[in-house]
Design an enzyme around this catalytic site. Structure first.
Site, PDB file in Angstrom:
ATOM      1  N   SER A 147       0.829  -1.200   0.000  1.00 15.23           N
ATOM      2  CA  SER A 147       0.000   0.000   0.000  1.00 15.23           C
ATOM      3  C   SER A 147       0.872   1.262   0.000  1.00 15.23           C
ATOM      4  CB  SER A 147      -0.942  -0.031   1.204  1.00 15.23           C
ATOM      5  OG  SER A 147      -1.846   1.044   1.164  1.00 15.23           O
ATOM      6  N   ASP A 212     -10.422  -4.460  -4.534  1.00 11.70           N
ATOM      7  CA  ASP A 212      -9.847  -3.464  -3.624  1.00 11.70           C
ATOM      8  C   ASP A 212     -10.632  -2.157  -3.728  1.00 11.70           C
ATOM      9  OD1 ASP A 212      -8.213  -1.612  -2.244  1.00 11.70           O
ATOM     10  OD2 ASP A 212      -6.412  -2.747  -2.757  1.00 11.70           O
ATOM     11  N   HIS A 241      -8.283  -4.789   0.064  1.00 13.38           N
ATOM     12  CA  HIS A 241      -7.029  -4.108   0.370  1.00 13.38           C
ATOM     13  C   HIS A 241      -6.260  -4.744   1.526  1.00 13.38           C
ATOM     14  CE1 HIS A 241      -4.369  -0.715  -0.266  1.00 13.38           C
ATOM     15  NE2 HIS A 241      -4.365  -0.455   1.032  1.00 13.38           N
TER      16      HIS A 241
END
Length: 369
Positions: A147, A212, A241
């Protein structure tokens, strides 16, 4: 406007757990740093690392026996190493790698505040520790960014040309692009991975969930398209995610990737050692064999720019020299035979001459009678 947008992007990018999920304690007997509520492991070091921006970050280093790769893990924006600790242990075991994870400035028990440039200094401090304290080489290090962690990961990877590999887990194109579908990069944007990923020279694996809702899967797909050295990506159907580690394909594909880059590195090193050994043998041969004139006058000795050709040229010289030596021996043998024949001829003529004298002597006696 740019400063406001950049500040807003930074606020949306960082969500350090509050309160932190762990505390640091010091063992009175050994003086070692430990994570509170976690049992001490002999193969885990807990560290405090200074950064070039004046902050001090907390890191954990997990050893794996006989590991040939070291994973430097930059976690997501809403976690700290207390929450990641068990995952780090599991990844080290299943991937058979050493692993270092660290908290960004302002996360966990790291000092300072989180910011884009602080995270760049944070990952540099962790990387420096791997080199200086644990003897890791750039060629053996795999950078892993999850991320927002893809930001410092790509930034560092773009500046290290000999890295073993990079893994991007639910990565972002840039901070601003997570919020707005902008078509170009602005100076006030943060983590502009879209502009830096073409500079990464090592094999790159991208992992992203197709469902996601935080960072759309198109971020991962576009980054993969821009990679110099692409590896088969992993698009986890239905993955969001924060749950990609739960999919069996995640660990299987990651293990396959690491195994592939390790074999590739082994072949490169073996090839390099073979070339070095050949060069040493050639130099040794050159030292033992002094300069000599060519036995073939039509072929003037000349330097060769191609090592294999040079080897064949030496073999050519050796072959023709051997032939010349053999011819020389043959001529000497013939010469000795010729001289032997001439000697026999001379002996025979001498004998004939003596017989002729004796015959004439007998004739002379007969005439006297």
């Amino acid at each position: 406007m740019g400063g406001v947008t950049s500040s807003m992007a930074a606020k949306l990018a960082f969500f350090p757990p509050n309160p932190p999920s762990y505390k640091l304690i010091k063992d009175d007997a050994t003086g070692l740093l430990l994570l509170e509520h976690f049992s001490h492991r002999e193969n885990v070091d807990v560290l405090r690392l200074p950064t070039r921006r004046g902050t001090e970050i907390v890191a954990v280093y997990v050893r794996y026996p006989m590991a040939t790769s070291t994973l430097l893990y930059s976690h997501g924006n809403a976690a700290d190493i207390g929450q990641m600790y068990e995952l780090f242990i599991e990844l080290s075991i299943h991937l058979r790698v050493n692993l270092m994870g660290y908290d960004y400035s302002g996360y966990g028990q790291s000092s300072g505040k989180p910011s884009e440039h602080n995270t760049y200094a944070d990952i540099e401090a962790a990387y420096k520790c791997l080199e200086e304290s644990y003897g890791a080489k750039q060629e053996n290090i795999i950078l892993y960014g999850q991320s927002v962690g893809s930001g410092p990961t790509v930034d560092l990877a773009a500046r290290l040309p000999r890295l073993r590999a990079v893994v991007l887990h639910s990565p972002i194109l840039s901070g601003l692009r997570v919020m707005y579908p902008v078509k170009r990069s602005y100076w006030f944007d943060i983590y502009k991975n879209i502009d830096k990923i073409p500079l990464v020279k090592c094999p790159t694996l991208v992992i992203h969930g197709t469902a996601d809702e935080v960072v759309d899967c198109c971020h991962g797909k576009q980054l993969w398209e821009l990679c110099q050295e692409k590896y088969e990506p992993l698009w986890l159907k239905g993955g969001n995610h924060c749950n990609l580690e739960m999919y069996p394909e995640y660990l299987r594909h990651l293990r396959k990737f690491i195994s592939t880059v390790e074999r590739s590195a082994y072949r490169r090193n073996a090839g390099r050692r073979s070339v070095d050994g050949f060069e040493q043998a050639r130099r040794s041969s050159d030292c033992l064999e002094g300069p000599r004139k060519s036995t073939d006058r039509r072929e003037k000795p000349r330097k060769s720019t191609d090592r294999p050709e040079r080897l064949r040229f030496h073999e050519f010289k050796f072959t023709h020299t051997d032939k010349a030596e053999k011819l020389k021996v043959s001529f000497e043998h013939m010469e000795r035979s010729r001289r032997s024949v001439e000697y026999c001829d001379k002996s025979r003529k001498s004998m004939d001459l003596q017989l002729e004298k004796a015959r004439k002597s007998v004739d002379w006696v007969d005439r006297i009678r």
